[in-house]
Design a protein around this motif. Structure first.
Motif, PDB file in Angstrom:
ATOM      1  N   HIS A 106       0.825  -1.210   0.000  1.00 48.29           N
ATOM      2  CA  HIS A 106       0.000   0.000   0.000  1.00 48.29           C
ATOM      3  C   HIS A 106       0.852   1.250   0.000  1.00 48.29           C
ATOM      4  O   HIS A 106       0.548   2.226  -0.681  1.00 48.29           O
ATOM      5  N   TRP A 107       1.918   1.209   0.755  1.00 54.76           N
ATOM      6  CA  TRP A 107       2.798   2.359   0.860  1.00 54.76           C
ATOM      7  C   TRP A 107       3.380   2.724  -0.508  1.00 54.76           C
ATOM      8  O   TRP A 107       3.360   3.884  -0.924  1.00 54.76           O
ATOM      9  N   ASN A 108       3.889   1.698  -1.235  1.00 54.52           N
ATOM     10  CA  ASN A 108       4.447   1.940  -2.570  1.00 54.52           C
ATOM     11  C   ASN A 108       3.397   2.504  -3.522  1.00 54.52           C
ATOM     12  O   ASN A 108       3.661   3.424  -4.286  1.00 54.52           O
ATOM     13  N   GLU A 109       2.180   1.942  -3.459  1.00 47.56           N
ATOM     14  CA  GLU A 109       1.113   2.415  -4.347  1.00 47.56           C
ATOM     15  C   GLU A 109       0.739   3.850  -4.008  1.00 47.56           C
ATOM     16  O   GLU A 109       0.540   4.676  -4.901  1.00 47.56           O
ATOM     17  N   PHE A 110       0.686   4.163  -2.731  1.00 49.38           N
ATOM     18  CA  PHE A 110       0.359   5.515  -2.278  1.00 49.38           C
ATOM     19  C   PHE A 110       1.419   6.501  -2.776  1.00 49.38           C
ATOM     20  O   PHE A 110       1.103   7.533  -3.369  1.00 49.38           O
ATOM     21  N   GLU A 111       2.704   6.126  -2.610  1.00 48.95           N
ATOM     22  CA  GLU A 111       3.801   6.994  -3.050  1.00 48.95           C
ATOM     23  C   GLU A 111       3.757   7.233  -4.558  1.00 48.95           C
ATOM     24  O   GLU A 111       4.003   8.327  -5.027  1.00 48.95           O
ATOM     25  N   ARG A 112       3.439   6.165  -5.305  1.00 49.28           N
ATOM     26  CA  ARG A 112       3.375   6.288  -6.766  1.00 49.28           C
ATOM     27  C   ARG A 112       2.271   7.268  -7.150  1.00 49.28           C
ATOM     28  O   ARG A 112       2.449   8.130  -8.004  1.00 49.28           O
ATOM     29  N   ARG A 113       1.119   7.158  -6.484  1.00 44.16           N
ATOM     30  CA  ARG A 113       0.004   8.068  -6.787  1.00 44.16           C
ATOM     31  C   ARG A 113       0.379   9.514  -6.477  1.00 44.16           C
ATOM     32  O   ARG A 113       0.050  10.411  -7.223  1.00 44.16           O
ATOM     33  N   ILE A 114       1.108   9.715  -5.390  1.00 42.82           N
ATOM     34  CA  ILE A 114       1.556  11.058  -5.028  1.00 42.82           C
ATOM     35  C   ILE A 114       2.474  11.608  -6.125  1.00 42.82           C
ATOM     36  O   ILE A 114       2.348  12.747  -6.551  1.00 42.82           O
TER      37      ILE A 114
END
Ligand code: SME
Length: 160
Positions: free
Chosen positions: A148-156
């Motif tokens: 989730h963290w990686n996906e969140f960072e990518r979206r940011i």
């Protein structure tokens, strides 16, 4: 169980960035019957690729979904416990010392398989419900703190 409580608190203290590297070291160090401890991570083509691990080097660095205990766990999306590997025909041997194995899938938010935790033991039938509950909790930690963290960072990054 005290050992697993201790390991949960140690894992809770680890920074997200080092979870995948440090979990195999921690488990290998503290659980005497975890004799090969590592991750396989799913690539774009649906192949399980060897990730961080502690134990004997293995020739199985890429495993197709469906092959071996690892491939079956990824295909069926359930924890796979084989208490005696001589009784499992769809099995990829890494070491003649291995007697049993547990594989726990790690899911993404959408239910797809991100990877799995794989543990081999030199003992027959060492795994019980405490191992399963603990390792499924570990898999959930990876989902929340790595996937989730990686996906969140990518979206940011895309947004800004
Ligand atoms: N025994 C596994 C292959 C991976 S090794 O255990 C590290 C299997 O049957 O899928």
């Amino acid at each position: 169980d005290e050992l697993f409580e201790f390991l949960r608190s140690e894992i809770a203290k680890l920074p997200n960035e080092v979870l995948l590297e440090e979990i195999p070291k921690l488990l290998d160090k503290h659980v005497p019957y975890y004799n090969w401890t590592g991750f396989y991570l799913m690539d774009q083509e649906g192949m399980l690729v060897l990730g961080p691990y502690v134990g004997e080097p293995t020739e199985h660095v890429r495993i197709p979904v469906g092959r071996g205990i690892c491939g079956q766990a990824a295909e069926r999306k359930v924890t796979f416990i084989v208490q005696d590997v001589t009784q499992e025909s769809n099995y990829l041997s890494c070491s003649p010392l291995t007697k049993s194995e547990i594989v726990v899938p790690i899911f993404r938010n959408d239910g797809s398989v991100y990877g799995e935790i794989d543990i081999d033991s030199h003992y027959i039938a060492p795994f019980d419900d405490r191992d399963r509950r603990f390792l499924e909790w570990v898999a959930k930690q990876i989902t929340v703190r790595v996937v989730h963290w990686n996906e969140f960072e990518r979206r940011i990054r895309i947004a800004y």
